[in-house]
Design a protein around this motif. Structure first.
Motif, PDB file in Angstrom:
ATOM      1  N   TYR A   1      -2.534  -3.218   5.062  1.00  0.00           N
ATOM      2  CA  TYR A   1      -3.789  -3.812   5.517  1.00  0.00           C
ATOM      3  C   TYR A   1      -4.633  -4.356   4.370  1.00  0.00           C
ATOM      4  N   GLU A   2      -4.256  -4.089   3.120  1.00  0.00           N
ATOM      5  CA  GLU A   2      -5.007  -4.604   1.986  1.00  0.00           C
ATOM      6  C   GLU A   2      -4.339  -5.804   1.329  1.00  0.00           C
ATOM      7  N   ILE A   3      -3.237  -6.289   1.913  1.00  0.00           N
ATOM      8  CA  ILE A   3      -2.521  -7.416   1.319  1.00  0.00           C
ATOM      9  C   ILE A   3      -3.382  -8.668   1.315  1.00  0.00           C
ATOM     10  N   ASP A   4      -4.057  -8.940   2.432  1.00  0.00           N
ATOM     11  CA  ASP A   4      -4.851 -10.169   2.523  1.00  0.00           C
ATOM     12  C   ASP A   4      -5.992 -10.195   1.514  1.00  0.00           C
ATOM     13  N   ASN A   5      -6.541  -9.038   1.181  1.00  0.00           N
ATOM     14  CA  ASN A   5      -7.644  -9.004   0.224  1.00  0.00           C
ATOM     15  C   ASN A   5      -7.216  -9.439  -1.173  1.00  0.00           C
ATOM     16  N   LEU A   6      -5.931  -9.316  -1.484  1.00  0.00           N
ATOM     17  CA  LEU A   6      -5.469  -9.657  -2.822  1.00  0.00           C
ATOM     18  C   LEU A   6      -5.577 -11.146  -3.107  1.00  0.00           C
ATOM     19  N   PHE A   7      -5.585 -11.971  -2.047  1.00  0.00           N
ATOM     20  CA  PHE A   7      -5.631 -13.418  -2.236  1.00  0.00           C
ATOM     21  C   PHE A   7      -7.054 -13.960  -2.261  1.00  0.00           C
ATOM     22  N   GLU A   8      -8.054 -13.104  -2.093  1.00  0.00           N
ATOM     23  CA  GLU A   8      -9.435 -13.553  -2.153  1.00  0.00           C
ATOM     24  C   GLU A   8      -9.910 -13.599  -3.597  1.00  0.00           C
ATOM     25  N   PRO A   9     -10.742 -14.592  -3.954  1.00  0.00           N
ATOM     26  CA  PRO A   9     -11.229 -14.656  -5.340  1.00  0.00           C
ATOM     27  C   PRO A   9     -12.045 -13.426  -5.713  1.00  0.00           C
ATOM     28  N   PHE A  10     -11.836 -12.960  -6.948  1.00  0.00           N
ATOM     29  CA  PHE A  10     -12.578 -11.824  -7.519  1.00  0.00           C
ATOM     30  C   PHE A  10     -12.379 -10.536  -6.721  1.00  0.00           C
ATOM     31  N   ARG A  11     -11.248 -10.439  -6.039  1.00  0.00           N
ATOM     32  CA  ARG A  11     -10.953  -9.205  -5.289  1.00  0.00           C
ATOM     33  C   ARG A  11      -9.694  -8.584  -5.853  1.00  0.00           C
ATOM     34  N   ARG A  12      -9.701  -7.248  -5.869  1.00  0.00           N
ATOM     35  CA  ARG A  12      -8.527  -6.502  -6.297  1.00  0.00           C
ATOM     36  C   ARG A  12      -8.269  -5.368  -5.333  1.00  0.00           C
ATOM     37  N   LEU A  13      -7.152  -4.730  -5.541  1.00  0.00           N
ATOM     38  CA  LEU A  13      -6.788  -3.604  -4.690  1.00  0.00           C
ATOM     39  C   LEU A  13      -7.795  -2.481  -4.832  1.00  0.00           C
ATOM     40  N   ARG A  14      -8.415  -2.119  -3.682  1.00  0.00           N
ATOM     41  CA  ARG A  14      -9.372  -1.013  -3.586  1.00  0.00           C
ATOM     42  C   ARG A  14     -10.652  -1.272  -4.379  1.00  0.00           C
ATOM     43  N   THR A  15     -10.899  -2.515  -4.786  1.00  0.00           N
ATOM     44  CA  THR A  15     -12.151  -2.847  -5.474  1.00  0.00           C
ATOM     45  C   THR A  15     -12.682  -4.134  -4.900  1.00  0.00           C
ATOM     46  N   GLU A  16     -13.982  -4.230  -4.846  1.00  0.00           N
ATOM     47  CA  GLU A  16     -14.611  -5.426  -4.288  1.00  0.00           C
ATOM     48  C   GLU A  16     -14.726  -6.530  -5.330  1.00  0.00           C
ATOM     49  N   ARG A  17     -15.030  -6.186  -6.575  1.00  0.00           N
ATOM     50  CA  ARG A  17     -15.177  -7.191  -7.617  1.00  0.00           C
ATOM     51  C   ARG A  17     -14.292  -6.796  -8.787  1.00  0.00           C
ATOM     52  N   THR A  18     -14.080  -7.750  -9.649  1.00  0.00           N
ATOM     53  CA  THR A  18     -13.253  -7.459 -10.809  1.00  0.00           C
ATOM     54  C   THR A  18     -13.980  -6.506 -11.738  1.00  0.00           C
ATOM     55  N   GLY A  19     -13.205  -5.641 -12.348  1.00  0.00           N
ATOM     56  CA  GLY A  19     -13.860  -4.691 -13.230  1.00  0.00           C
ATOM     57  C   GLY A  19     -12.916  -4.042 -14.200  1.00  0.00           C
ATOM     58  N   SER A  20     -11.814  -4.715 -14.564  1.00  0.00           N
ATOM     59  CA  SER A  20     -10.879  -4.166 -15.526  1.00  0.00           C
ATOM     60  C   SER A  20     -10.459  -5.270 -16.476  1.00  0.00           C
ATOM     61  N   ASP A  21      -9.655  -4.891 -17.454  1.00  0.00           N
ATOM     62  CA  ASP A  21      -9.207  -5.857 -18.451  1.00  0.00           C
ATOM     63  C   ASP A  21      -7.872  -6.485 -18.082  1.00  0.00           C
TER      64      ASP A  21
END
Length: 421
Positions: free
Chosen positions: A362-382
């Protein structure tokens, strides 16, 4: 001293004497609408077919009546009166009526006349049915041709809509012809496309201009930081701060480049050249090889030739982003990435499979959204800026293809890019 006159209040601007809306027809019932045209067309066809059918039936009836006027028998005079008939077998040839009973003679004549009338009616019916069948075939063929001519603008609107669905917002219908419902629909559709094109162009211009404007200060910051880091006499604290700022600056540059590429890839590719996905995948793997070796991730696969028509730089970015994500989001040790290219059912396919953490479906579609990552809403890693898969999807769509992702059993993902040959 005379008092200063009070200035008159500003007057309201004059009302426009023209109506910016579409001019209304003073006689709307005279407008050649589709309803009126179809009514006249099919009503006229019905009238013409009726006239033709009545004319044919009239000719057939006249022929039947003329055939029925042939005498049933002949009375030949002379010394001996005789009766001859070629149509009535009940009346013997050359037989005098005095030798026949009068009732039998009249009955034979009546039966012969009835038989002749029935034959004429049967002939008229059969020929009328043939004429009706022929007119029906002609009417259906003519009606089919006329219906296609009337509905041709709908086909033009449909083809333009399909072209627009392929991201070609420059297409217009520009329908000519009578001012009917179809032309009104086409004009409305053209106006909508014009507004959409202006909106998309303004959005892409803004993103492009913003990205270009941000490149200059970022490049200046990177140069200044590299100059300070190259000073051997700088304190260790400043060296560490400079490296941190340089990494942050590099991340910002990647973000700007990703935004610019995303804005460019939203447009359909106009200039296309033959590009082999096997070569693209090989170059992407060469660029990620050092990072994969540092993370102890094995890269393997088979690259069969798969030539497509497209932009080589954008297609290389597809493979590079997928392989980079597969390497960065992998197992700490003993992970692997498998890259394959092949032709399937007339389409070029690029598949990137990797080991890694378990990804819920159910989280596959979120991966294709800009600035989205698995289990995170915004980018926050290196590991990236969160635009990789968004760019991949956008570039694939611009080439007329698509990307599909599914969780791999045991952890990781299977990314499948399909492009038309």
């Amino acid at each position: 001293m005379a008092p200063t006159p009070t200035p008159a209040p500003p007057q309201a601007p004059p009302k426009p004497t023209w109506d910016p809306r579409r001019a209304q027809n003073p006689l709307p019932w005279l407008r050649p609408t589709i309803r009126i045209r179809l009514t006249l067309l099919y009503g006229g066809m019905f009238l013409i077919a009726g006239i033709l059918l009545l004319s044919i039936i009239y000719l057939l009836a006249a022929q039947a009546v003329s055939t029925g006027n042939t005498p049933v028998f002949k009375i030949e005079g002379g010394d001996n009166i005789s009766v001859s008939s070629a149509l009535c077998p009940a009346v013997d040839a050359n037989t005098a009526p005095t030798n026949l009973k009068l009732d039998d003679f009249n009955a034979a004549i009546s039966a012969c006349i009835d038989d002749q009338r029935q034959r004429a009616l049967d002939t008229l019916l059969s020929r009328s049915l043939l004429a009706l069948l022929g007119l029906a075939v002609i009417a259906f063929a003519f009606g089919y041709a006329m219906a296609g001519r009337v509905l041709a603008p709908l086909g033009r609107i449909t083809r333009t809509a399909r072209a627009v669905a392929g991201s070609d917002l420059s297409r217009r219908i520009e329908l000519d012809g009578p001012d009917d419902e179809l032309k009104e629909l086409a004009d409305t559709f053209d106006d909508m496309l014009e507004r959409l094109q202006r909106a998309f162009t303004a959005q892409q211009r803004f993103v492009g201009n913003a990205s270009h404007e941000l490149r200059t200060p970022l490049a200046i910051n990177r140069t200044l930081l590299e100059v300070h880091l190259s000073d051997p006499g700088a304190p260790a604290e400043l060296q560490q701060l400079g490296r941190t700022l340089l990494a942050t600056n590099e991340r910002s540059e990647q973000l700007v480049e990703g935004l610019l590429l995303l804005a460019r890839s939203d447009n359909q590719i106009v200039e296309r050249k033959p590009v082999d996905l096997a070569e693209v995948a090989s170059q992407a793997i060469d660029q990620v090889r050092s990072e994969a070796d540092a993370k102890k991730v094995e890269i393997r696969g088979e690259w069969a030739p798969a030539v497509v028509q497209g932009n080589g730089v954008l297609l290389e970015r597809i493979a590079l982003n997928l392989v980079q994500n597969a390497v960065r989001y992998n197992m700490p040790e003993g992970g692997w990435v498998e890259v394959t290219t092949e032709l399937q059912h007339g389409q070029a396919v690029l598949v990137v499979t990797n080991t890694g953490p378990v990804v819920p479906a159910y989280e596959i579609d979120n991966l294709f959204e800009p600035f989205r990552r698995l289990r995170t809403e915004r980018t926050g890693s290196d590991k990236g800026v969160g635009l990789g898969l968004s760019i991949v999807r956008s570039v694939a769509r611009a080439h007329g293809g698509h990307i599909a992702a599914r969780p791999r059993e045991g952890g990781g993902l299977v990314m499948r890019v399909t492009l038309p040959v």
